[in-house]
Write a protein that holds these residues in place. Sequence first.
Motif, PDB file in Angstrom:
ATOM      1  N   HIS A  68      46.085  29.959  46.449  1.00  0.00           N
ATOM      2  CA  HIS A  68      47.219  29.798  45.528  1.00  0.00           C
ATOM      3  C   HIS A  68      46.771  29.780  44.075  1.00  0.00           C
ATOM      4  CE1 HIS A  68      51.010  28.373  43.900  1.00  0.00           C
ATOM      5  NE2 HIS A  68      50.462  27.253  43.477  1.00  0.00           N
ATOM      6  N   ILE A  69      45.621  29.137  43.786  1.00  0.00           N
ATOM      7  CA  ILE A  69      45.191  28.992  42.391  1.00  0.00           C
ATOM      8  C   ILE A  69      44.177  30.059  41.965  1.00  0.00           C
ATOM      9  CG2 ILE A  69      45.583  26.496  42.410  1.00  0.00           C
ATOM     10  CD1 ILE A  69      42.469  26.187  42.562  1.00  0.00           C
ATOM     11  N   PHE A  70      43.706  30.893  42.900  1.00  0.00           N
ATOM     12  CA  PHE A  70      42.564  31.778  42.676  1.00  0.00           C
ATOM     13  C   PHE A  70      42.983  33.223  42.905  1.00  0.00           C
ATOM     14  CE2 PHE A  70      38.220  33.157  44.505  1.00  0.00           C
ATOM     15  CZ  PHE A  70      37.610  33.227  43.254  1.00  0.00           C
ATOM     16  N   THR A  71      42.534  34.125  42.021  1.00  0.00           N
ATOM     17  CA  THR A  71      42.971  35.521  42.114  1.00  0.00           C
ATOM     18  C   THR A  71      42.308  36.282  43.254  1.00  0.00           C
ATOM     19  OG1 THR A  71      41.256  36.231  40.550  1.00  0.00           O
ATOM     20  CG2 THR A  71      43.424  35.661  39.633  1.00  0.00           C
ATOM     21  N   PRO A  90      50.998  31.157  34.786  1.00  0.00           N
ATOM     22  CA  PRO A  90      52.060  32.021  35.307  1.00  0.00           C
ATOM     23  C   PRO A  90      52.262  33.309  34.502  1.00  0.00           C
ATOM     24  CG  PRO A  90      52.765  29.739  35.423  1.00  0.00           C
ATOM     25  CD  PRO A  90      51.454  29.744  34.672  1.00  0.00           C
ATOM     26  N   ASP A  91      51.951  33.284  33.189  1.00  0.00           N
ATOM     27  CA  ASP A  91      52.137  34.486  32.369  1.00  0.00           C
ATOM     28  C   ASP A  91      50.967  35.456  32.464  1.00  0.00           C
ATOM     29  OD1 ASP A  91      50.131  33.288  30.877  1.00  0.00           O
ATOM     30  OD2 ASP A  91      51.287  33.145  29.014  1.00  0.00           O
ATOM     31  N   GLY A  92      49.964  35.155  33.319  1.00  0.00           N
ATOM     32  CA  GLY A  92      48.822  36.042  33.494  1.00  0.00           C
ATOM     33  C   GLY A  92      47.625  35.712  32.633  1.00  0.00           C
ATOM     34  N   GLY A  93      47.805  34.818  31.656  1.00  0.00           N
ATOM     35  CA  GLY A  93      46.671  34.369  30.850  1.00  0.00           C
ATOM     36  C   GLY A  93      45.670  33.613  31.715  1.00  0.00           C
ATOM     37  N   THR A  94      44.421  33.549  31.266  1.00  0.00           N
ATOM     38  CA  THR A  94      43.350  33.006  32.094  1.00  0.00           C
ATOM     39  C   THR A  94      43.097  31.534  31.787  1.00  0.00           C
ATOM     40  OG1 THR A  94      42.334  35.212  32.061  1.00  0.00           O
ATOM     41  CG2 THR A  94      40.993  33.394  32.887  1.00  0.00           C
ATOM     42  N   VAL A  95      43.202  30.696  32.827  1.00  0.00           N
ATOM     43  CA  VAL A  95      42.809  29.290  32.711  1.00  0.00           C
ATOM     44  C   VAL A  95      41.291  29.205  32.637  1.00  0.00           C
ATOM     45  CG1 VAL A  95      42.877  27.008  33.792  1.00  0.00           C
ATOM     46  CG2 VAL A  95      44.831  28.565  34.042  1.00  0.00           C
ATOM     47  N   ASP A  96      40.618  29.932  33.538  1.00  0.00           N
ATOM     48  CA  ASP A  96      39.164  29.965  33.576  1.00  0.00           C
ATOM     49  C   ASP A  96      38.725  31.041  34.559  1.00  0.00           C
ATOM     50  OD1 ASP A  96      36.582  29.248  32.926  1.00  0.00           O
ATOM     51  OD2 ASP A  96      36.607  27.293  33.922  1.00  0.00           O
ATOM     52  N   ASP A  97      37.480  31.507  34.414  1.00  0.00           N
ATOM     53  CA  ASP A  97      36.892  32.314  35.484  1.00  0.00           C
ATOM     54  C   ASP A  97      35.867  31.432  36.190  1.00  0.00           C
ATOM     55  OD1 ASP A  97      35.052  32.418  33.334  1.00  0.00           O
ATOM     56  OD2 ASP A  97      34.288  34.369  33.939  1.00  0.00           O
ATOM     57  N   MET A 254      39.768  44.185  39.713  1.00  0.00           N
ATOM     58  CA  MET A 254      39.150  44.263  41.036  1.00  0.00           C
ATOM     59  C   MET A 254      38.980  42.875  41.659  1.00  0.00           C
ATOM     60  SD  MET A 254      35.150  45.046  40.055  1.00  0.00           S
ATOM     61  CE  MET A 254      35.572  46.160  38.732  1.00  0.00           C
ATOM     62  N   PHE A 255      38.982  41.842  40.839  1.00  0.00           N
ATOM     63  CA  PHE A 255      38.834  40.477  41.354  1.00  0.00           C
ATOM     64  C   PHE A 255      40.186  39.784  41.546  1.00  0.00           C
ATOM     65  CE2 PHE A 255      34.995  41.468  38.859  1.00  0.00           C
ATOM     66  CZ  PHE A 255      34.067  41.417  39.888  1.00  0.00           C
ATOM     67  N   CYS A 256      41.253  40.552  41.434  1.00  0.00           N
ATOM     68  CA  CYS A 256      42.607  40.036  41.626  1.00  0.00           C
ATOM     69  C   CYS A 256      43.220  40.773  42.812  1.00  0.00           C
ATOM     70  CB  CYS A 256      43.449  40.252  40.366  1.00  0.00           C
ATOM     71  SG  CYS A 256      42.731  39.499  38.890  1.00  0.00           S
ATOM     72  N   LYS A 257      43.320  40.087  43.933  1.00  0.00           N
ATOM     73  CA  LYS A 257      43.752  40.734  45.168  1.00  0.00           C
ATOM     74  C   LYS A 257      45.271  40.752  45.243  1.00  0.00           C
ATOM     75  CE  LYS A 257      39.451  41.209  46.119  1.00  0.00           C
ATOM     76  NZ  LYS A 257      38.806  42.499  45.798  1.00  0.00           N
ATOM     77  N   MET A 258      45.833  41.868  44.795  1.00  0.00           N
ATOM     78  CA  MET A 258      47.286  41.979  44.671  1.00  0.00           C
ATOM     79  C   MET A 258      47.980  42.075  46.026  1.00  0.00           C
ATOM     80  SD  MET A 258      47.074  41.798  41.463  1.00  0.00           S
ATOM     81  CE  MET A 258      48.699  42.112  40.797  1.00  0.00           C
ATOM     82  N   ASP A 259      47.195  42.307  47.099  1.00  0.00           N
ATOM     83  CA  ASP A 259      47.809  42.358  48.418  1.00  0.00           C
ATOM     84  C   ASP A 259      47.929  40.968  49.059  1.00  0.00           C
ATOM     85  OD1 ASP A 259      45.084  42.112  48.610  1.00  0.00           O
ATOM     86  OD2 ASP A 259      44.842  43.564  50.246  1.00  0.00           O
ATOM     87  N   ILE A 264      49.109  32.117  41.646  1.00  0.00           N
ATOM     88  CA  ILE A 264      49.681  31.844  40.326  1.00  0.00           C
ATOM     89  C   ILE A 264      49.306  32.977  39.376  1.00  0.00           C
ATOM     90  CG2 ILE A 264      49.716  30.262  38.364  1.00  0.00           C
ATOM     91  CD1 ILE A 264      48.952  28.009  40.307  1.00  0.00           C
ATOM     92  N   GLY A 265      50.300  33.567  38.729  1.00  0.00           N
ATOM     93  CA  GLY A 265      50.073  34.664  37.796  1.00  0.00           C
ATOM     94  C   GLY A 265      50.202  36.045  38.394  1.00  0.00           C
ATOM     95  N   LYS A 266      50.390  36.133  39.709  1.00  0.00           N
ATOM     96  CA  LYS A 266      50.430  37.455  40.356  1.00  0.00           C
ATOM     97  C   LYS A 266      51.561  38.316  39.799  1.00  0.00           C
ATOM     98  CE  LYS A 266      51.144  39.838  44.753  1.00  0.00           C
ATOM     99  NZ  LYS A 266      51.385  39.731  46.206  1.00  0.00           N
ATOM    100  N   GLU A 267      52.745  37.756  39.659  1.00  0.00           N
ATOM    101  CA  GLU A 267      53.885  38.556  39.177  1.00  0.00           C
ATOM    102  C   GLU A 267      53.603  39.133  37.798  1.00  0.00           C
ATOM    103  OE1 GLU A 267      57.441  36.276  39.359  1.00  0.00           O
ATOM    104  OE2 GLU A 267      57.414  36.097  41.551  1.00  0.00           O
ATOM    105  N   ALA A 268      52.972  38.337  36.942  1.00  0.00           N
ATOM    106  CA  ALA A 268      52.650  38.820  35.596  1.00  0.00           C
ATOM    107  C   ALA A 268      51.646  39.969  35.655  1.00  0.00           C
ATOM    108  CB  ALA A 268      52.101  37.682  34.748  1.00  0.00           C
ATOM    109  N   LEU A 269      50.652  39.853  36.544  1.00  0.00           N
ATOM    110  CA  LEU A 269      49.659  40.932  36.660  1.00  0.00           C
ATOM    111  C   LEU A 269      50.280  42.205  37.226  1.00  0.00           C
ATOM    112  CD1 LEU A 269      46.316  39.287  37.856  1.00  0.00           C
ATOM    113  CD2 LEU A 269      47.309  39.433  35.564  1.00  0.00           C
ATOM    114  N   VAL A 270      51.176  42.055  38.202  1.00  0.00           N
ATOM    115  CA  VAL A 270      51.874  43.219  38.751  1.00  0.00           C
ATOM    116  C   VAL A 270      52.636  43.931  37.641  1.00  0.00           C
ATOM    117  CG1 VAL A 270      53.740  43.969  40.268  1.00  0.00           C
ATOM    118  CG2 VAL A 270      52.032  42.340  41.107  1.00  0.00           C
TER     119      VAL A 270
END
Length: 361
Positions: A68-71, A90-97, A254-259, A264-270
């Motif tokens: 849920h918290i990890f891309t 939620p807006d796609g900005g990065t909390v941390d890597d 590539m580190f964001c598994k859209m499937d 959190i933030g997935k909708e913004a990245l899509v």
Amino acid sequence: MNKRTCLYERHCQAGALIQPFGGFDMPIQYTSIIDEHNAVRQHCGVFDVSHMGEVIVKGPDAEKYVNHIFTNDVTDAPIHKIYYGMMLYPDGGTVDDLLVYKMAPNHFFIVINAANIAKDDAWMREQAKDFDVTVDNKSDYYGQLAIQGPESSAVMEEVLQIPCSEFVFYTCKTLEIDGEEIIVSRTGYTGEDGFEIYGSTDFIVKQWDRLMASHRCVPCGLGCRDTLRFEVGLPLYGDELSKDISPVMAGLSMFCKMDKPEFIGKEALVDQKTNGVAQRLRGIELDDKAVPRHGYTVLKDGNPVGVVTTGYRLISVDKSCAVALVDSSLKLGDRVEIQIRRKTFPGTIVKKKFYDKHYHK
């Protein structure tokens, strides 16, 4: 007042240049950034990275919560596998890597950036409210060493007697040494083969002393850690990722598994991937020997089009290069200029990796 790692006194005794970094007083260099950089590229260097944070997540919902918290996707992850990815707003900005270690079923060990420890801890606890998990910030307990370079495997085995030659890249294991359980991993943030050791602060001090007494590796500061990671295109939070720079903008989709069903933030990245973004990170190679720095303006035909996030005269390839957040219309091969004090210096848009990685895979 800044914090200090368990090795602070050792750094002072060795004559290191100490400066603030991420809320800690950290060694920037011991001899010179160039010498330490080359030692890692050619032989072996050791870094005190005890300023990094460590959080343990356990419980029946641990896998569901981390997803849920990890891309990245830890679904049915093999034990001792390590994943790189981000926590997003939620807006796609990065909390941390961060790095996520799968230690056991429903048990994850998460490594976060030093400057973000308090922020990340609060964020992770807030997101955990609807999950049956415990979030335990162990940053004050753990110290960490990074042994990096083509000779790092030999140093680990011959000096520290830690078996590691069979390690697969981006995996870890736990070992019982000197009566305590430690974690050893093979990832690296330098583009070279390398290992990380996590243990109590007392254990880490003992291993540092053994390494220094062996003369098989040199102590390295955060100065060359930055030049090493920059040459091979690895991001630094606060420069190439931030609350205003998403993984899509940074070229890290590539580190964001859209499937995955959700994170959190997935909708913004899509939305960003579908409709595009105004700015992206690009590499720039200057024609000249002038050195670009963080914050310098990038221009196209005299008009501002972005800003440098990191820039150096690269040690391994002897070129002046930068990574910059620029208008997404700029493409590979485009000509730009960088404003350095009162002059502008021409360059070319190139890929963000300026030197090839030499990981053990």
